[in-house]
Design an enzyme around this catalytic site. Structure first.
Site, short mmCIF file in Angstrom:
data_model
loop_
_atom_site.label_atom_id
_atom_site.label_comp_id
_atom_site.label_asym_id
_atom_site.label_seq_id
_atom_site.Cartn_x
_atom_site.Cartn_y
_atom_site.Cartn_z
N GLY A 57 0.72 -1.08 -0.08
CA GLY A 57 0.07 -0.07 0.11
C GLY A 57 0.95 1.34 -0.02
O GLY A 57 0.41 2.27 0.11
N THR A 58 2.19 1.16 -0.24
CA THR A 58 2.97 2.47 -0.25
C THR A 58 2.46 3.41 -1.28
O THR A 58 2.46 4.56 -1.21
CB THR A 58 4.30 2.26 -0.48
OG1 THR A 58 4.74 1.38 -1.40
CG2 THR A 58 4.99 1.44 0.82
N MET A 67 -2.10 -7.72 -8.04
CA MET A 67 -1.75 -9.01 -8.42
C MET A 67 -2.73 -9.90 -9.14
O MET A 67 -2.91 -11.06 -8.95
CB MET A 67 -0.89 -9.74 -7.22
CG MET A 67 0.02 -9.20 -6.49
SD MET A 67 1.63 -8.77 -7.59
CE MET A 67 2.28 -10.49 -7.81
N LYS A 68 -3.34 -9.43 -10.11
CA LYS A 68 -4.09 -10.11 -10.99
C LYS A 68 -4.10 -9.80 -12.44
O LYS A 68 -4.13 -8.35 -12.64
CB LYS A 68 -5.48 -10.21 -10.52
CG LYS A 68 -6.69 -10.96 -11.10
CD LYS A 68 -7.69 -11.09 -10.37
CE LYS A 68 -8.97 -11.84 -11.31
NZ LYS A 68 -8.51 -13.25 -11.86
N ILE A 69 -3.90 -10.60 -13.38
CA ILE A 69 -4.01 -10.38 -14.57
C ILE A 69 -5.19 -9.90 -15.10
O ILE A 69 -6.09 -10.57 -15.06
CB ILE A 69 -3.09 -11.39 -15.37
CG1 ILE A 69 -1.56 -11.71 -14.91
CG2 ILE A 69 -3.42 -11.11 -16.94
CD1 ILE A 69 -0.88 -12.82 -15.52
N LEU A 70 -5.28 -8.67 -15.92
CA LEU A 70 -6.59 -8.13 -16.38
C LEU A 70 -6.62 -8.82 -17.80
O LEU A 70 -5.70 -8.94 -18.56
CB LEU A 70 -6.48 -6.97 -16.38
CG LEU A 70 -6.67 -6.13 -14.96
CD1 LEU A 70 -6.58 -4.73 -14.94
CD2 LEU A 70 -7.89 -6.33 -14.19
N ASN A 92 -0.01 1.49 -14.94
CA ASN A 92 0.70 0.49 -13.83
C ASN A 92 2.07 0.83 -13.79
O ASN A 92 2.81 1.40 -14.51
CB ASN A 92 0.74 -1.06 -14.46
CG ASN A 92 1.37 -2.02 -13.48
OD1 ASN A 92 1.02 -1.94 -12.50
ND2 ASN A 92 2.34 -2.97 -14.09
N HIS A 130 5.67 -0.83 -12.53
CA HIS A 130 6.54 -2.32 -12.55
C HIS A 130 7.78 -1.96 -11.97
O HIS A 130 8.56 -0.80 -12.41
CB HIS A 130 6.39 -2.53 -13.75
CG HIS A 130 7.12 -4.12 -13.65
ND1 HIS A 130 6.42 -5.27 -13.31
CD2 HIS A 130 8.22 -4.45 -14.12
CE1 HIS A 130 7.43 -6.21 -13.42
NE2 HIS A 130 8.46 -5.65 -14.08
C1 GRF Z 1 5.57 -1.97 -6.37
O1 GRF Z 1 6.77 -2.34 -6.19
C2 GRF Z 1 5.16 -1.76 -7.75
O2 GRF Z 1 6.39 -1.39 -8.40
C3 GRF Z 1 4.56 -3.32 -7.95
O3 GRF Z 1 4.16 -3.87 -6.82
C4 GRF Z 1 4.67 -2.93 -5.69
C5 GRF Z 1 3.42 -2.27 -4.99
O4 GRF Z 1 3.99 -1.76 -3.79
N1 GRF Z 1 3.88 -3.16 -9.29
P1 GRF Z 1 2.77 -1.26 -2.71
O5 GRF Z 1 1.61 -2.30 -2.43
O6 GRF Z 1 2.21 0.04 -3.45
O7 GRF Z 1 3.68 -0.83 -1.57
#
Ligand code: GRF
Length: 210
Positions: free
Chosen positions: A15-16, A88-91, A105, A107
């Site tokens: 959630g950062t 964490m789910k592919i759309l 997104n 990454h």
């Molecule tokens: C991040 O490192 C982002 O690049 C990746 O998943 C992580 C999500 O982090 N896609 P957070 O849940 O927002 O802390």
């Protein structure tokens, strides 16, 4: 900025990023408003979103009509842009087609290097000395849409995994917040000038280690 763009944030992790986006959205001048949060698990990001009193929906992967449910919410809440933040789910291709150029997104690699899962392991095994993070538009192929922004960090031989990831996380939160802002201006207010064009580059030296 009188009118803000309605965004939905999709989460599954720490959630950062949603925390950083939330803080940005609180500012009058930031052009987005978090109208909806979708989580597919009871994770930190989900809990944080609820604590922040955001309109938060938990829709588990086991739901057969997962995307149909999401789509309905997106329409009901008049969402204009979706920001995936560790979702964490592919759309599916049909979903990304409906929302073409409206899903972003972040990454944690310098794409096109290391798409998909286990990014840090792929990076470590590659022997590369520069790591980074990328914000891109989501299309039907994983981590392959148009790259909007990137940041790079030098990584020295003895640096620990956690130190590198922490450094990257802090910077990528800022990168995402700034990129969302720039993208909204470009796409929704093409005639207005974005208030700042912050460029950040922490990679400014040769890295030689043998
Ligand atoms: C991040 O490192 C982002 O690049 C990746 O998943 C992580 C999500 O982090 N896609 P957070 O849940 O927002 O802390």
């Amino acid at each position: 900025m009188s009118e803000k763009v309605n965004i939905a944030v999709f989460v599954s992790g720490m959630g950062t990023n949603i925390g950083a986006i939330y803080n940005a959205c609180k500012k009058k001048k930031y052009p987005a408003h978090i109208k909806l949060v979708i989580s597919n698990k009871n994770c930190n990001a989900y809990q944080l979103s609820k604590r922040l009193m955001l309109n938060t929906k938990l829709i588990k992967n086991s739901n057969n009509n997962f995307e149909e449910i999401i789509n309905k919410y997106l329409i009901d809440y008049e969402i204009e842009l979706i920001c995936l933040a560790g979702f964490m789910k592919i759309l599916s291709p049909s979903f990304t087609k409906i929302w073409k150029n409206r899903i972003l997104n972040i990454h944690p690699s310098l794409l096109p290097f290391f798409p998909g899962l286990n990014v840090f392991e792929k990076f470590s095994n590659s022997g590369m000395k520069i790591h980074g993070s990328t914000v891109h538009i989501v299309n039907e192929k994983i981590d392959s849409g148009k790259i909007l922004s990137q940041l790079a960090i030098p990584v020295s031989e003895n640096e620990k995994r956690n130190t590198i990831l922490r450094k990257l996380k802090r910077l990528e939160n800022d990168l995402y917040v700034e990129t969302i802002k720039q993208y909204i201006y470009k796409k929704f207010y093409p005639n207005k000038k974005s208030p700042s064009n912050k460029k950040r580059n922490s990679y400014n030296e040769f890295i030689i280690s043998m």
